[in-house]
Design a protein around this motif. Sequence first.
Motif, PDB file in Angstrom:
ATOM      1  N   VAL A 167       0.366  -1.098   0.178  1.00  0.00           N
ATOM      2  CA  VAL A 167       0.093  -0.045   0.207  1.00  0.00           C
ATOM      3  C   VAL A 167       0.493   1.136  -0.069  1.00  0.00           C
ATOM      4  N   THR A 168      -0.034   2.133  -0.610  1.00  0.00           N
ATOM      5  CA  THR A 168       0.845   3.641  -0.364  1.00  0.00           C
ATOM      6  C   THR A 168       0.158   4.117   0.751  1.00  0.00           C
ATOM      7  N   VAL A 169       0.997   5.364   1.222  1.00  0.00           N
ATOM      8  CA  VAL A 169       0.279   6.357   2.397  1.00  0.00           C
ATOM      9  C   VAL A 169       1.388   7.800   2.255  1.00  0.00           C
ATOM     10  N   ARG A 170       0.252   8.513   2.413  1.00  0.00           N
ATOM     11  CA  ARG A 170       1.033  10.077   3.474  1.00  0.00           C
ATOM     12  C   ARG A 170       1.239  10.073   3.843  1.00  0.00           C
ATOM     13  N   ASN A 171       2.453   9.910   5.015  1.00  0.00           N
ATOM     14  CA  ASN A 171       3.026  10.184   5.849  1.00  0.00           C
ATOM     15  C   ASN A 171       3.391  12.042   6.825  1.00  0.00           C
ATOM     16  N   ASP A 172       2.462  11.872   8.065  1.00  0.00           N
ATOM     17  CA  ASP A 172       2.564  13.224   8.173  1.00  0.00           C
ATOM     18  C   ASP A 172       3.579  13.816   9.011  1.00  0.00           C
ATOM     19  N   LEU A 173       4.299  12.123  10.414  1.00  0.00           N
ATOM     20  CA  LEU A 173       5.124  12.281  11.500  1.00  0.00           C
ATOM     21  C   LEU A 173       6.146  11.396  10.982  1.00  0.00           C
ATOM     22  N   ASP A 174       6.947  12.003  11.300  1.00  0.00           N
ATOM     23  CA  ASP A 174       8.713  11.229  11.109  1.00  0.00           C
ATOM     24  C   ASP A 174       8.786  10.488  12.890  1.00  0.00           C
ATOM     25  N   PHE A 175       8.680   8.794  12.402  1.00  0.00           N
ATOM     26  CA  PHE A 175       9.426   8.106  12.834  1.00  0.00           C
ATOM     27  C   PHE A 175       9.646   6.704  13.100  1.00  0.00           C
ATOM     28  N   SER A 176      10.270   5.865  14.182  1.00  0.00           N
ATOM     29  CA  SER A 176      10.562   4.685  13.918  1.00  0.00           C
ATOM     30  C   SER A 176       9.936   3.895  14.141  1.00  0.00           C
ATOM     31  N   TYR A 177       9.723   2.567  14.337  1.00  0.00           N
ATOM     32  CA  TYR A 177       8.736   1.700  14.868  1.00  0.00           C
ATOM     33  C   TYR A 177       9.365   0.283  14.475  1.00  0.00           C
ATOM     34  N   ASP A 178       9.419  -0.799  15.475  1.00  0.00           N
ATOM     35  CA  ASP A 178       9.387  -2.371  16.096  1.00  0.00           C
ATOM     36  C   ASP A 178      10.080  -2.419  14.266  1.00  0.00           C
ATOM     37  N   GLY A 179      11.655  -1.583  14.439  1.00  0.00           N
ATOM     38  CA  GLY A 179      12.973  -1.713  13.450  1.00  0.00           C
ATOM     39  C   GLY A 179      12.843  -1.283  12.139  1.00  0.00           C
ATOM     40  N   PHE A 180      11.963  -0.294  12.046  1.00  0.00           N
ATOM     41  CA  PHE A 180      11.238   0.183  10.584  1.00  0.00           C
ATOM     42  C   PHE A 180      10.778   1.397  10.994  1.00  0.00           C
ATOM     43  N   HIS A 181      11.651   2.284   9.566  1.00  0.00           N
ATOM     44  CA  HIS A 181      11.464   4.650   9.594  1.00  0.00           C
ATOM     45  C   HIS A 181      10.586   4.396   9.075  1.00  0.00           C
ATOM     46  N   PHE A 182       9.310   5.375   8.665  1.00  0.00           N
ATOM     47  CA  PHE A 182       8.666   5.880   8.063  1.00  0.00           C
ATOM     48  C   PHE A 182       8.863   7.375   8.209  1.00  0.00           C
ATOM     49  N   ALA A 183       9.592   7.933   6.949  1.00  0.00           N
ATOM     50  CA  ALA A 183       9.652   9.516   6.716  1.00  0.00           C
ATOM     51  C   ALA A 183       8.781  10.486   6.539  1.00  0.00           C
ATOM     52  N   LYS A 184       8.337  11.544   6.430  1.00  0.00           N
ATOM     53  CA  LYS A 184       6.993  12.341   6.115  1.00  0.00           C
ATOM     54  C   LYS A 184       7.022  12.189   4.755  1.00  0.00           C
ATOM     55  N   GLY A 185       5.743  11.797   4.222  1.00  0.00           N
ATOM     56  CA  GLY A 185       5.785  12.352   2.396  1.00  0.00           C
ATOM     57  C   GLY A 185       4.807  11.061   2.240  1.00  0.00           C
ATOM     58  N   GLU A 186       5.184  10.658   0.874  1.00  0.00           N
ATOM     59  CA  GLU A 186       3.980   9.437   0.189  1.00  0.00           C
ATOM     60  C   GLU A 186       5.313   8.250   0.536  1.00  0.00           C
ATOM     61  N   ILE A 187       4.592   7.382   1.354  1.00  0.00           N
ATOM     62  CA  ILE A 187       5.745   5.959   1.747  1.00  0.00           C
ATOM     63  C   ILE A 187       4.719   4.298   1.094  1.00  0.00           C
ATOM     64  N   SER A 188       5.613   3.588   0.869  1.00  0.00           N
ATOM     65  CA  SER A 188       4.917   2.586  -0.013  1.00  0.00           C
ATOM     66  C   SER A 188       5.513   1.283   1.130  1.00  0.00           C
ATOM     67  N   LEU A 189       4.137   0.713   1.953  1.00  0.00           N
ATOM     68  CA  LEU A 189       4.444  -0.137   2.549  1.00  0.00           C
ATOM     69  C   LEU A 189       3.947  -2.083   2.285  1.00  0.00           C
ATOM     70  N   THR A 190       4.912  -2.255   2.796  1.00  0.00           N
ATOM     71  CA  THR A 190       4.469  -4.047   2.752  1.00  0.00           C
ATOM     72  C   THR A 190       4.015  -3.837   3.856  1.00  0.00           C
ATOM     73  N   GLY A 191       3.194  -5.952   3.969  1.00  0.00           N
ATOM     74  CA  GLY A 191       2.542  -6.568   4.819  1.00  0.00           C
ATOM     75  C   GLY A 191       3.352  -6.203   5.966  1.00  0.00           C
ATOM     76  N   GLU A 192       4.630  -6.206   6.687  1.00  0.00           N
ATOM     77  CA  GLU A 192       4.539  -6.346   8.023  1.00  0.00           C
ATOM     78  C   GLU A 192       5.454  -4.491   8.009  1.00  0.00           C
ATOM     79  N   GLU A 193       5.223  -3.663   6.826  1.00  0.00           N
ATOM     80  CA  GLU A 193       5.528  -2.842   7.266  1.00  0.00           C
ATOM     81  C   GLU A 193       4.429  -1.981   7.268  1.00  0.00           C
ATOM     82  N   ALA A 194       3.688  -2.037   6.479  1.00  0.00           N
ATOM     83  CA  ALA A 194       2.367  -1.448   7.217  1.00  0.00           C
ATOM     84  C   ALA A 194       1.316  -1.506   9.211  1.00  0.00           C
ATOM     85  N   LEU A 195       1.937  -3.089   8.733  1.00  0.00           N
ATOM     86  CA  LEU A 195       1.510  -3.747  10.726  1.00  0.00           C
ATOM     87  C   LEU A 195       1.810  -2.882  11.664  1.00  0.00           C
TER      88      LEU A 195
END
Length: 313
Positions: A167-195
Amino acid sequence: MRSERRKNRKWLKITGILFLVLVIGVGVYGYSVYKSFKTAVNTMHEPIKRKHSEKRETPIEVSKKDPFSVLMLGVDQRGNDRGRSDTIIVLTVNPNNNSIKMLSIPRDTRTEIIGKGKQDKINHAYAFGGVPMAIDTVENFLDIPIDYYIQVNMEGFKDIVDAVGGVTVRNDLDFSYDGFHFAKGEISLTGEEALAFARMRKEDPRGDFGRQTRQRQIIQAVINEGASLSTLTNYSSIFNALGKNVKTNLTFDEMVNIQKNYKQVGQNIEQMEIKEQGTKINGIYYGIVSNEEKQRIQNELKAQLELNLQASN
């Protein structure tokens, strides 16, 4: 173990909504897709022995665009153990106002377990008597009919997300969680990352509201992917993942009618919340719902199902 259950609970909404969206939005395109879809439905179909609900005068007919309800159960099944429905969600679908209301029932909610004759945690109903007892108990608690059920084996939900290509989402908060980093902006996610993206709460200044916002983003993204024409090239993987991890009493013909008559409802999903007071009884934690709160929830769901409002039991 508890951490893994919490992960799985967050994703029942996504898995269940994806299932409905595939029924509602994708439809049946060509013989090959038709055949694969029908095979998957036959695998998923599991009717239950149960009398017509006393909460309805006559059974609903999706061919006539009647509003209907669905009980979604997220079950952690291992081996021959039936497991418990640690996630309980009720969907009320209304094609006349083109909306779905989604109510999450906390698993520790104290209520009467129909068939056991005692007060207990609502998620124990499935452990005691499977889907039929869970439906009877939820019906009694909410005072509405439950027309269909969808049981999801939460161990395999990530296959479904990956089957639509991520899936592709637009993230408004830069954060890291559960071993993944999520930058601001449009990001593409696998099942593990989306979880992980949907689970994070403590690092978000908005708390649970921020987490719910991300969950809605994931749900909407899954809907977009599931309903897109490009997903048809991967329909076999999607149907295979659903067939392995979902059980329902919906028939193939009912799904076809839902696809035909309820196309717009997936675009308007409203989440409802039950307010509870936590307490311990004989050393066991329960969530207590006041009569006023229960009446509020019941009235809103009855209005969505176009049932006559009535006083609480």
